[in-house]
Design a protein around this motif. Structure first.
Motif, short mmCIF file in Angstrom:
data_model
loop_
_atom_site.label_atom_id
_atom_site.label_comp_id
_atom_site.label_asym_id
_atom_site.label_seq_id
_atom_site.Cartn_x
_atom_site.Cartn_y
_atom_site.Cartn_z
N ALA A 72 0.82 -1.21 0.00
CA ALA A 72 0.00 0.00 0.00
C ALA A 72 0.85 1.26 0.00
O ALA A 72 0.51 2.25 -0.65
N ASP A 73 1.98 1.25 0.71
CA ASP A 73 2.84 2.44 0.77
C ASP A 73 3.41 2.82 -0.59
O ASP A 73 3.59 4.00 -0.89
N ASN A 74 3.67 1.83 -1.42
CA ASN A 74 4.22 2.08 -2.75
C ASN A 74 3.18 1.93 -3.86
O ASN A 74 3.51 1.92 -5.04
N HIS A 75 1.90 1.82 -3.46
CA HIS A 75 0.78 1.77 -4.40
C HIS A 75 0.89 0.61 -5.39
O HIS A 75 0.72 0.79 -6.59
N LEU A 76 1.17 -0.58 -4.88
CA LEU A 76 1.30 -1.77 -5.72
C LEU A 76 0.21 -2.78 -5.38
O LEU A 76 -0.09 -3.00 -4.21
N ALA A 77 -0.36 -3.37 -6.42
CA ALA A 77 -1.40 -4.38 -6.23
C ALA A 77 -1.20 -5.51 -7.22
O ALA A 77 -0.68 -5.31 -8.31
N MET A 78 -1.60 -6.71 -6.80
CA MET A 78 -1.61 -7.86 -7.70
C MET A 78 -2.92 -7.84 -8.44
O MET A 78 -3.99 -7.68 -7.85
N VAL A 79 -2.84 -7.97 -9.78
CA VAL A 79 -4.03 -7.94 -10.61
C VAL A 79 -4.07 -9.21 -11.46
O VAL A 79 -3.03 -9.77 -11.81
N ASP A 80 -5.27 -9.67 -11.74
CA ASP A 80 -5.47 -10.83 -12.60
C ASP A 80 -6.08 -10.34 -13.91
O ASP A 80 -7.15 -9.74 -13.92
N VAL A 81 -5.34 -10.59 -15.00
CA VAL A 81 -5.81 -10.24 -16.33
C VAL A 81 -5.91 -11.53 -17.14
O VAL A 81 -4.90 -12.14 -17.46
N VAL A 98 -0.88 1.13 -8.78
CA VAL A 98 -2.21 1.74 -8.67
C VAL A 98 -2.07 3.20 -8.21
O VAL A 98 -3.04 3.81 -7.77
N ARG A 99 -0.87 3.74 -8.35
CA ARG A 99 -0.57 5.11 -7.91
C ARG A 99 -1.50 6.14 -8.55
O ARG A 99 -1.88 7.13 -7.91
N LEU A 100 -1.87 5.95 -9.80
CA LEU A 100 -2.74 6.92 -10.46
C LEU A 100 -4.13 6.96 -9.84
O LEU A 100 -4.89 7.90 -10.09
N LEU A 101 -4.45 5.96 -9.04
CA LEU A 101 -5.75 5.90 -8.37
C LEU A 101 -5.62 6.11 -6.86
O LEU A 101 -6.49 5.70 -6.10
N GLU A 102 -4.53 6.75 -6.45
CA GLU A 102 -4.23 6.85 -5.02
C GLU A 102 -5.27 7.62 -4.21
O GLU A 102 -5.39 7.42 -3.00
N ASP A 140 2.28 -10.88 -19.26
CA ASP A 140 2.82 -11.98 -18.45
C ASP A 140 4.33 -11.88 -18.31
O ASP A 140 4.90 -12.25 -17.29
N SER A 141 5.02 -11.35 -19.31
CA SER A 141 6.49 -11.33 -19.28
C SER A 141 7.08 -10.04 -18.73
O SER A 141 8.28 -9.93 -18.58
N SER A 142 6.24 -9.06 -18.40
CA SER A 142 6.75 -7.80 -17.89
C SER A 142 6.56 -7.74 -16.38
O SER A 142 5.78 -8.49 -15.81
N ALA A 143 7.27 -6.81 -15.76
CA ALA A 143 7.16 -6.66 -14.31
C ALA A 143 7.58 -5.26 -13.90
O ALA A 143 8.36 -4.62 -14.58
N ILE A 144 7.07 -4.82 -12.77
CA ILE A 144 7.51 -3.57 -12.18
C ILE A 144 8.75 -3.87 -11.36
O ILE A 144 8.76 -4.80 -10.55
N VAL A 145 9.78 -3.11 -11.59
CA VAL A 145 11.05 -3.35 -10.88
C VAL A 145 11.14 -2.42 -9.69
O VAL A 145 10.78 -1.32 -9.69
#
Length: 90
Positions: free
Chosen positions: A15-24, A33-37, A85-90
């Motif tokens: 939550a502090d870094n605005h990160l969420a696991m999403v299922d697509v 999810v920072r743009l929706l903070e 699937d092959s990308s990630a936030i670093v």
């Protein structure tokens, strides 16, 4: 091609870094999810995902309609899911 694809929030992983696991479409990964903070999405919420960011919150009906439309794109849709699937936030 980069599409905005609906995804469902599975969990808020940082939550502090605005990160969420999403299922697509069965592929899960961490997105920003920072743009929706101002009104952060919670598990079960649907968001429109583009290049690793939740761009907007959408309702389930809109998510289903959008998924059905992008699936009709065939190869472009499969390539987008593979890229997701092959990308990630670093």
């Amino acid at each position: 091609m980069c599409l905005g694809i609906p995804g469902q929030i599975v969990e808020v992983v940082d939550a502090d870094n605005h990160l969420a696991m999403v299922d697509v479409s069965g592929v899960q990964r961490t997105i920003s999810v920072r743009l929706l903070e101002k009104d952060p999405p919670q598990p079960g919420d649907w968001v429109l995902v583009h290049v690793g960011f939740a761009m907007a919150r959408i309702d389930e009906a809109e998510a289903m309609l959008t998924l059905a439309a992008v699936e009709k794109l065939g190869e472009a849709y499969r390539e987008e899911i593979e890229a997701f699937d092959s990308s990630a936030i670093v």
